[in-house]
Design a protein around this motif. Sequence first.
Motif, PDB file in Angstrom:
ATOM      1  N   ARG A  48       2.068   2.507  -3.688  1.00 21.97           N
ATOM      2  CA  ARG A  48       1.076   2.375  -4.754  1.00 21.97           C
ATOM      3  C   ARG A  48       1.143   3.925  -5.057  1.00 21.97           C
ATOM      4  O   ARG A  48       1.306   4.580  -4.660  1.00 21.97           O
ATOM      5  N   THR A 101      -8.603  -1.418  -5.228  1.00 19.39           N
ATOM      6  CA  THR A 101      -7.309  -0.860  -5.654  1.00 19.39           C
ATOM      7  C   THR A 101      -7.372  -0.488  -7.265  1.00 19.39           C
ATOM      8  O   THR A 101      -6.150  -0.118  -7.620  1.00 19.39           O
ATOM      9  N   GLN A 122       0.864  -1.308  -0.028  1.00 21.04           N
ATOM     10  CA  GLN A 122       0.140   0.059  -0.067  1.00 21.04           C
ATOM     11  C   GLN A 122       0.950   1.239   0.206  1.00 21.04           C
ATOM     12  O   GLN A 122       0.435   2.203  -0.685  1.00 21.04           O
TER      13      GLN A 122
END
Length: 307
Positions: A246, A280, A243
């Motif tokens: 990203r 996502t 995460q």
Amino acid sequence: MQIRAAMMNDLTALTELFQAIELVEIGRAETNKADIRHILITPELDLERRSCVYEKDGDIIGFAALHFAPHADQFRAHLGVSPVAPDSLADALLRQIEEWAQKQTATAGRERESVTLFQMPQALATPALQDHGWHVVRRYSRLIIDLNGERPSLLQLPAGTEIRIAACDDDRRRLHAVLEEALSGHWNHHRRTFEEFWADQQQRDGHDPSLWWIAEVEGTPAAVLIARSQPNRGWIAWLGTEQRYRGRGLARCLLLTAFAELKARGHHMVGVDVDSANDTNATGVYEAAGMRVLGQADQWQRDINIS
């Protein structure tokens, strides 16, 4: 009709069965022998005990199978009913799947378990599935890319970023750790040890550790990709970015790296299945790398209760 267990020798006939279903449901045949072979060689599938085919006049008109799902604590079923089969066949196959699942659930000492299977939207088997208490829990998209066409150019990697093959056991363990963290929020993800994951990957069609990549930022694994070189196509099996990393284009760079290598190995097409509701924006990541949505499939689920 003759009823028997499925065999590897049924590869061609089962491919033709699923192609005939797809021609009616979506107007084109998508399933190939690699797809059917992937089902038949699933390590968790006992063909003799938990698969069956229905034959009529030498042609397979129905198929069902059940095995433990590779990524979750549940069962995965497969269902195929020919467009020319009697309406009662879908009902018979679903009853067989449910009977297998009940026996397996009882054997495992559990009171409840779930079974999932995939069908095209508006599938011919939809009325039978609804009558048996199945319901849609998720929709997945299949994306493909033609490697002979024009692809986005590779992004300039930020300073301190490197993409390399996971060349040793330690690297593959690092890759697994990143993947577990990246997938931790997925609705159907169940954590596995590296040993469980590695044993499962070794059984998969097209398994090749030289197609495992790690993207590192300042020496820290940040994103990973596992591809497979399957008969007639390349395949993206796993892709994940931690995460905190990203939004940097790492996943796109990994995809383009994989596409280049798979093309060098003689592949003309690469595919992937993606959860359409992934939070996502996974579909957008694949599209940014030049892939396009080919079609969709619904994941149906039924809970099995042992009273």
